[in-house]
Enzyme design. Structure first.
Site, PDB file in Angstrom:
ATOM      1  N   HIS A 128      28.361  41.029  81.131  1.00 57.92           N
ATOM      2  CA  HIS A 128      27.902  41.831  79.976  1.00 57.92           C
ATOM      3  C   HIS A 128      27.456  41.043  78.749  1.00 57.92           C
ATOM      4  CE1 HIS A 128      27.411  45.554  77.816  1.00 57.92           C
ATOM      5  NE2 HIS A 128      28.502  45.447  77.079  1.00 57.92           N
ATOM      6  N   ASP A 144      25.617  39.285  85.279  1.00 57.16           N
ATOM      7  CA  ASP A 144      24.314  39.947  85.123  1.00 57.16           C
ATOM      8  C   ASP A 144      23.181  39.175  85.809  1.00 57.16           C
ATOM      9  OD1 ASP A 144      26.088  41.057  83.251  1.00 57.16           O
ATOM     10  OD2 ASP A 144      24.475  41.533  81.841  1.00 57.16           O
ATOM     11  N   ASN A 189      26.203  48.589  82.391  1.00 56.40           N
ATOM     12  CA  ASN A 189      25.667  49.566  81.432  1.00 56.40           C
ATOM     13  C   ASN A 189      24.168  49.809  81.610  1.00 56.40           C
ATOM     14  OD1 ASN A 189      25.495  46.826  80.293  1.00 56.40           O
ATOM     15  ND2 ASN A 189      24.599  47.815  78.509  1.00 56.40           N
ATOM     16  N   HIS A 190      23.468  48.880  82.256  1.00 57.03           N
ATOM     17  CA  HIS A 190      22.033  49.094  82.504  1.00 57.03           C
ATOM     18  C   HIS A 190      21.769  49.935  83.749  1.00 57.03           C
ATOM     19  CE1 HIS A 190      19.800  46.737  79.423  1.00 57.03           C
ATOM     20  NE2 HIS A 190      21.015  46.241  79.249  1.00 57.03           N
ATOM     21  N   HIS A 227      19.728  41.025  85.864  1.00 58.27           N
ATOM     22  CA  HIS A 227      18.618  41.553  85.052  1.00 58.27           C
ATOM     23  C   HIS A 227      17.223  41.290  85.622  1.00 58.27           C
ATOM     24  CE1 HIS A 227      20.651  43.509  81.815  1.00 58.27           C
ATOM     25  NE2 HIS A 227      21.404  42.460  81.552  1.00 58.27           N
ATOM     26  N   ASP A 275      24.427  45.271  86.049  1.00 57.22           N
ATOM     27  CA  ASP A 275      23.210  44.849  85.337  1.00 57.22           C
ATOM     28  C   ASP A 275      22.261  44.084  86.263  1.00 57.22           C
ATOM     29  OD1 ASP A 275      24.186  46.166  83.134  1.00 57.22           O
ATOM     30  OD2 ASP A 275      23.874  44.508  81.744  1.00 57.22           O
ATOM     31  N   HIS A 285      32.347  45.406  84.500  1.00 53.32           N
ATOM     32  CA  HIS A 285      31.140  44.895  83.851  1.00 53.32           C
ATOM     33  C   HIS A 285      31.390  44.519  82.390  1.00 53.32           C
ATOM     34  CE1 HIS A 285      27.034  44.059  82.863  1.00 53.32           C
ATOM     35  NE2 HIS A 285      27.134  44.860  81.820  1.00 53.32           N
TER      36      HIS A 285
END
Length: 305
Positions: free
Chosen positions: A236, A51, A111-112, A53, A79, A161
């Site tokens: 994740h 990730d 998932n984002h 982010h 992500d 992920h």
């Protein structure tokens, strides 16, 4: 220097592209991504990243540690957006690199990478703030639907992920999913992006996340055996040391956002695999304060709390 190369240089300075440029970039990316498999083949050597982010300046640290693309072949496990201050610049830089060097960078969906989630965790608001309209958010979320769901390094390392699904025994079942859609609330595609390995679970358990499942060591053993893979590599979940092995080295979590949300105090890691799949984890810290943009010095918005 081509327009695309100029845009890459601009994005590396954390300067956003014009809306019209974003639209054109997304259209080009779509043509490349639509050809990729749900289980995208990746050759070694490769460097695997978890990730990000929207932590743009920390991603620059990642490239300092791992080397620049295309010299280094990269696989990012999703992500890219939400929670950090620079989701727009982070995702667009990765996407521009994908268009420029399609065989040297692989991006899979987290998932984002979802319309619903980004409306809650920051990317939607950031697009609105930086562009004054939702168009850029729309172009990017349309691209999310085209991102592959997983990758397979040299037929031996399965990369995803989140994790596994009770609906999936084989890689061919993943290949059969119609991925070009918003992430569903349940089912195989949802599980791949949302599930987590868990020590205290034997078999399958309910996930506290409200999507996906918890899965135990026996599930991993059986999946790896059925699909003739050495281990699973996933992201994740925040791990304070940057990476974490579970179930007798049958699955590893890689986390690449240091000092997550600018307050967690964790280190980050990337996993370098050579041509023989020998592993080296490269651990790194957050970018020093003085190398960051002005934005990151502002107090954290509410949704960090």
């Amino acid at each position: 220097m081509s327009d695309l190369d100029k845009q890459i240089e601009q994005l590396k300075r954390c300067e956003a592209l014009k809306e019209s440029e974003v639209k054109a970039l997304c259209l080009k990316a779509m043509e490349i991504l639509v050809e990729e498999s749900n289980v995208q083949r990746v050759d070694a050597p490769v460097t695997i990243c978890g990730d990000i982010h929207g932590q743009f300046y920390d991603m620059k640290e990642l490239f300092k540690v791992g080397g620049d693309c295309p010299k280094t072949n990269y696989l990012f496990l999703g992500d890219f957006v939400d929670r950090g201050f620079y989701s727009v610049e982070t995702f667009l830089l990765l996407l521009a690199l994908k268009v420029r060097y399609p065989d040297r960078i692989t991006l899979i969906r987290g998932n984002h990478e979802s319309r619903q989630i980004t409306q809650v965790y920051g990317f939607y608001d950031e697009c609105l703030r930086k562009y004054g309209s939702v168009n850029v958010w729309r172009y990017c979320t349309d691209i999310f639907d085209y991102l592959s769901l997983s990758a397979l390094v040299e037929n031996k390392i399965f990369c995803v992920h989140g994790g596994l699904s009770p609906a999936i025994m084989t890689l061919d079942q993943i290949r059969a999913i119609d991925r070009k859609q918003e992430v569903p609330h349940d089912g195989a595609m949802c599980d791949l992006l949302w599930s987590d390995p868990e020590d205290i679970v034997d078999g399958w358990g309910l996930s506290p996340r409200g999507a996906g499942f918890l899965f135990g060591g026996s599930v991993v053993t059986s999946f790896n055996h059925s699909n003739n893979i050495d281990y699973i590599c996933r992201a994740h979940q925040l791990v304070m040391e940057g990476y974490k092995w579970m179930f007798n080295s049958q699955i590893v979590t890689v986390w690449s956002a240091p000092n997550y949300c600018y307050r967690c105090g964790n280190v980050a890691a990337i996993l370098e695999l050579d041509e023989n799949l020998n592993k080296e984890f490269r651990v790194f810290d957050a970018a020093p304060q003085e190398s960051r943009g002005a934005l990151a010095k502002k107090p954290a918005p509410d949704y960090f709390l």
